[in-house]
Design a protein around this motif. Structure first.
Motif, PDB file in Angstrom:
ATOM      1  N   HIS A 170      -5.499   3.663 -39.094  1.00  0.00           N
ATOM      2  CA  HIS A 170      -5.120   2.507 -38.281  1.00  0.00           C
ATOM      3  C   HIS A 170      -3.650   2.506 -37.857  1.00  0.00           C
ATOM      4  O   HIS A 170      -3.251   1.644 -37.076  1.00  0.00           O
ATOM      5  N   VAL A 171      -2.830   3.426 -38.342  1.00  0.00           N
ATOM      6  CA  VAL A 171      -1.409   3.448 -38.002  1.00  0.00           C
ATOM      7  C   VAL A 171      -1.185   4.439 -36.871  1.00  0.00           C
ATOM      8  O   VAL A 171      -1.483   5.635 -37.002  1.00  0.00           O
ATOM      9  N   ARG A 172      -0.652   3.964 -35.750  1.00  0.00           N
ATOM     10  CA  ARG A 172      -0.437   4.802 -34.579  1.00  0.00           C
ATOM     11  C   ARG A 172       0.705   5.783 -34.833  1.00  0.00           C
ATOM     12  O   ARG A 172       1.762   5.423 -35.327  1.00  0.00           O
ATOM     13  N   GLN A 173       0.489   7.070 -34.451  1.00  0.00           N
ATOM     14  CA  GLN A 173       1.447   8.131 -34.727  1.00  0.00           C
ATOM     15  C   GLN A 173       2.322   8.476 -33.525  1.00  0.00           C
ATOM     16  O   GLN A 173       3.252   9.267 -33.651  1.00  0.00           O
ATOM     17  N   ASN A 174       2.052   7.925 -32.354  1.00  0.00           N
ATOM     18  CA  ASN A 174       2.797   8.284 -31.148  1.00  0.00           C
ATOM     19  C   ASN A 174       4.283   7.977 -31.304  1.00  0.00           C
ATOM     20  O   ASN A 174       4.659   6.923 -31.813  1.00  0.00           O
ATOM     21  N   ASP A 175       5.114   8.922 -30.861  1.00  0.00           N
ATOM     22  CA  ASP A 175       6.558   8.850 -31.081  1.00  0.00           C
ATOM     23  C   ASP A 175       7.282   8.779 -29.738  1.00  0.00           C
ATOM     24  O   ASP A 175       7.329   9.765 -29.000  1.00  0.00           O
ATOM     25  N   PRO A 176       7.872   7.630 -29.373  1.00  0.00           N
ATOM     26  CA  PRO A 176       8.525   7.510 -28.060  1.00  0.00           C
ATOM     27  C   PRO A 176       9.855   8.258 -27.956  1.00  0.00           C
ATOM     28  O   PRO A 176      10.451   8.281 -26.884  1.00  0.00           O
ATOM     29  N   LEU A 177      10.328   8.888 -29.052  1.00  0.00           N
ATOM     30  CA  LEU A 177      11.532   9.710 -28.965  1.00  0.00           C
ATOM     31  C   LEU A 177      11.243  11.093 -28.405  1.00  0.00           C
ATOM     32  O   LEU A 177      12.163  11.831 -28.044  1.00  0.00           O
ATOM     33  N   SER A 178       9.972  11.460 -28.310  1.00  0.00           N
ATOM     34  CA  SER A 178       9.592  12.789 -27.846  1.00  0.00           C
ATOM     35  C   SER A 178       9.880  12.957 -26.357  1.00  0.00           C
ATOM     36  O   SER A 178       9.643  12.051 -25.554  1.00  0.00           O
ATOM     37  N   SER A 179      10.365  14.136 -25.984  1.00  0.00           N
ATOM     38  CA  SER A 179      10.565  14.445 -24.567  1.00  0.00           C
ATOM     39  C   SER A 179       9.244  14.567 -23.836  1.00  0.00           C
ATOM     40  O   SER A 179       9.225  14.641 -22.607  1.00  0.00           O
ATOM     41  N   ARG A 180       8.127  14.583 -24.553  1.00  0.00           N
ATOM     42  CA  ARG A 180       6.799  14.654 -23.944  1.00  0.00           C
ATOM     43  C   ARG A 180       6.212  13.271 -23.712  1.00  0.00           C
ATOM     44  O   ARG A 180       5.000  13.120 -23.541  1.00  0.00           O
ATOM     45  N   GLY A 181       7.032  12.243 -23.731  1.00  0.00           N
ATOM     46  CA  GLY A 181       6.568  10.917 -23.356  1.00  0.00           C
ATOM     47  C   GLY A 181       5.733  10.218 -24.396  1.00  0.00           C
ATOM     48  O   GLY A 181       4.715   9.628 -24.065  1.00  0.00           O
ATOM     49  N   SER A 182       6.105  10.257 -25.646  1.00  0.00           N
ATOM     50  CA  SER A 182       5.418   9.632 -26.789  1.00  0.00           C
ATOM     51  C   SER A 182       4.129  10.343 -27.181  1.00  0.00           C
ATOM     52  O   SER A 182       3.260   9.751 -27.815  1.00  0.00           O
ATOM     53  N   ALA A 183       4.002  11.617 -26.816  1.00  0.00           N
ATOM     54  CA  ALA A 183       2.863  12.408 -27.281  1.00  0.00           C
ATOM     55  C   ALA A 183       3.009  12.693 -28.777  1.00  0.00           C
ATOM     56  O   ALA A 183       4.079  12.528 -29.366  1.00  0.00           O
ATOM     57  N   VAL A 184       1.923  13.138 -29.407  1.00  0.00           N
ATOM     58  CA  VAL A 184       1.901  13.453 -30.832  1.00  0.00           C
ATOM     59  C   VAL A 184       1.802  14.961 -31.010  1.00  0.00           C
ATOM     60  O   VAL A 184       0.974  15.618 -30.369  1.00  0.00           O
ATOM     61  N   ASP A 185       2.654  15.510 -31.870  1.00  0.00           N
ATOM     62  CA  ASP A 185       2.577  16.929 -32.215  1.00  0.00           C
ATOM     63  C   ASP A 185       1.511  17.095 -33.290  1.00  0.00           C
ATOM     64  O   ASP A 185       1.721  16.760 -34.459  1.00  0.00           O
ATOM     65  N   LEU A 186       0.335  17.620 -32.917  1.00  0.00           N
ATOM     66  CA  LEU A 186      -0.767  17.760 -33.862  1.00  0.00           C
ATOM     67  C   LEU A 186      -0.430  18.706 -35.003  1.00  0.00           C
ATOM     68  O   LEU A 186      -1.026  18.625 -36.083  1.00  0.00           O
TER      69      LEU A 186
END
Length: 641
Positions: A121-137
């Motif tokens: 239930h905890v969202r992992q998206n990171d808005p500091l990423s240069s990929r626009g808040s994508a998640v590094d799997l």
């Protein structure tokens, strides 16, 4: 040019009846005590999926949902999260764990930042990423997974940022007792995990390592702690904590990988993540369910890249850079499932999210070092409601989410769907329409070199039409037609000055299918696939990266004796485009692989022998980075009661 992208249990019926049954079980009556007082609640949680704020099964959802349960995941032990997801039709992951690179996920042709990824239930998206808040799997652990839900299509009425889809990962809910497991294989694969569970408390720890070409490697560790408690006959509490740590070495993006990179030093990425959640469910005497949760996520990351030498696509290349990031997010959410009738279900909820991001970067231009850091805060208040109404063979559902950030414009996310059961054994059809938007990432808004505080939210419109057979049909089938349009996408403008701007548009159209049959001799045959066309209106020369037209899989499960099963999986990934600085744009050839696995259970022990890519098919993940060849995997797991 190529644009750079910053089986349902038999106690439930098919379709809307399944959703109504599940909702009534959740909304009516007190919690029932059992040997484990949370057994029935955990069962309900396994049946409902994250496609709606209302209780709904995967079979009844209007979206195309894939659920990977423990039995299916057991056959994939030892694989990374990226490998597991890349085996699902319609999902593309550009770099696997062994490459040591950033593993970005593409779903239905959308950008990786348009897919929300959740763990418990905890969202992992990171808005500091240069990929626009994508998640590094490749920063996520895989050996502690109980279940994975893949929801294709818009889910933003209940989950912020999920304008293209949702990946929800649930960690293991162990039965009372302890277990340990070990794994090894080619490409330096090593894994270990241990878990313990009592009546209310559970704990687990995992570690996984893998190596690739040119010294690339990936290492992920995770630890989980959970607690469940029933208070009286109407209150259930869940508390969970998770810590994960990842270290990756690999060639930088756009460098050309091991085959073409002129600078042979590897990029180093290290991240640490901590999350806490407290969730409570209360069932009033008047009926219904009140669900409240408090969530917190903290992530620190350190990236050190050697840069990319000048090449065909870029005469300047990319300079060396070191970045240190610190991101924090706190969320509070309250949801009320109102007393359900036979025809109508309604839920209303509110959410408050507070985010803080700090990024400190140093860019080395040779003669001088340029600081490029920023700090940003954002708070977003949201309210949402969903309703489902059923009469006869018809089911209608609607939802609306209203978001009001303290930075940026308010937005509404409406969704409506209509389903009809055809009667008898003829199955059902349904259609849906959803509109949504996604706030710009912190990086896009505030980076001192390319950031643009005037950026508008990215927008999406989804339309879907599906047909599905009844659950007990000899051949189960679901066929989905979809059309998604994304506007105001954030893209890079070389300037001068260079800046991120809202200008890109994408349209994806396609078909997804899933079919399967269980034969009388317990053989199982399943097919899944997708075909899509991605266009960029007004820019016919643009070809987007990692968007294959065709992707499909076929899997055969064969009982091979007492408590033994043989599985064969054939997978095809179509031709797609990529780009790198030394080579420019290039097409990556289609590749078809065959995987083989054998599972054997001896009492409390389970052995898995698997050969990935049995035919040793050759292909590239990205330009210059080869896909793994033939590899043997062995895992052994003991359950200790």
């Amino acid at each position: 040019m190529v644009r750079k992208d910053p089986d349902v249990p038999t106690c439930f019926a098919r379709g809307a009846q399944a959703a109504a049954t599940l909702a009534l079980m959740m909304a009516c009556g007190p919690l029932q005590a059992a040997t484990d007082p949370t057994d029935d609640i955990h069962t309900l949680q396994r049946e409902r999926v994250s496609a709606s704020a209302l209780p709904i099964t995967a079979a009844a959802a209007s979206q195309h949902v894939t659920v990977l349960e423990r039995a299916e995941l057991d056959a994939l032990q030892g694989l990374s999260v990226a490998d597991i997801l890349a085996r699902q039709a319609g999902v593309v992951v550009d770099r696997g764990a062994g490459s040591g690179g950033y593993g970005a996920l593409y779903l239905r042709g959308a950008d990786p930042s348009h897919v929300a990824v959740l763990i418990d239930h905890v969202r992992q998206n990171d808005p500091l990423s240069s990929r626009g808040s994508a998640v590094d799997l490749n920063t996520l652990s895989s050996d502690d997974i109980e279940r994975i839900e893949i929801v294709r299509g818009n889910v933003s009425a209940v989950h912020a940022e999920a304008i293209a889809g949702l990946i929800h990962i649930f960690t293991r809910r162990a039965t009372p007792g302890a277990s340990v497991g070990f794994g090894a294989g080619g490409d330096g694969l090593r894994s270990a995990r241990a878990s313990w569970s009592g009546a209310a408390l559970r704990a687990s720890a995992t570690q996984r390592e893998e190596e690739g070409e040119g010294g690339a490697r990936n290492r992920v560790r995770a630890a989980n702690l959970g607690w469940d408690r029933v208070l009286g006959d109407r209150v259930l509490l869940h508390a969970a904590a998770r810590y994960s740590d990842s270290a990756n070495l690999g060639f930088p993006d756009d460098s050309g990988g091991d085959a073409y990179a002129a600078i042979r030093s590897l990029e180093s990425r290290h991240s640490r993540s901590r999350q806490l959640s407290l969730r409570g469910e209360y069932r009033p005497h008047a009926g219904g369910t009140v669900d409240a949760q408090l969530l917190a996520l903290a992530r620190e990351g350190e990236d050190d890249t050697p840069g990319v030498a000048p090449g065909l696509r870029d005469p300047f290349g990319l300079p060396p850079m070191r970045s240190v990031g610190d991101y924090r997010r706190d969320e509070a959410q309250l949801n009320w499932l109102l007393p359900a009738s036979e025809r109508l279900m309604l839920t209303v909820g509110a959410q408050y999210r507070r985010e803080r991001g700090d990024l400190d970067s140093r860019i080395d231009f040779g003669g001088f070092v340029l600081p490029a850091g920023f700090a940003l805060r954002r708070a977003t208040a949201s309210a949402y409601a969903e309703a489902r109404w059923q009469t006869g063979a018809w089911t209608a559902q609607g939802g609306l989410r209203y978001e009001h950030p303290d930075r940026g414009d308010a937005a509404t996310h409406p969704m409506v769907s209509l389903q009809r059961a055809l009667g008898g054994d003829r199955g059902e059809w349904g259609l849906s329409l959803a509109r949504s938007s996604k706030l710009p990432s912190f990086y896009a808004l505030a980076h001192p070199l390319v950031g643009n505080p005037a950026l508008k939210p990215e927008r999406a419109l989804h339309r879907e039409l599906y047909y599905a057979t009844v659950a007990d049909a000899p051949w189960r089938l679901r066929l989905t037609l979809f059309d998604a349009r994304y506007r105001d996408l954030i893209d890079f403008d070389a300037g001068p000055p260079p800046q991120l701007v809202n200008r890109a548009s994408i349209r994806t159209q396609g078909v997804e299918w899933r079919a399967g049959r269980r034969f009388d001799n317990d053989w199982r045959l399943d097919f899944e696939g997708s075909w899509m066309r991605v266009t960029t209106p007004g820019d016919d020369d643009t070809r987007l990266r990692f968007r294959p037209r065709a992707q499909w899989s076929a899997q055969l499960g064969l009982p091979a004796g007492e408590r033994r099963e043989l599985s064969l999986a054939l997978r095809h990934l179509g031709r797609r485009y990529d780009s790198s600085i030394p080579t420019g744009e290039r097409a990556l050839d289609a590749v078809t692989t065959l995987d083989l696995s054998l599972r054997q259970q001896w009492g409390a022990a389970q052995l898995l022998l698997a050969i990935d890519n049995l035919g040793d098919a050759r292909g590239e993940e990205t330009i210059g980075t080869d896909m793994p060849g033939r590899r043997l995997r062995v895992t052994l797991h003991w359950t200790l009661q």
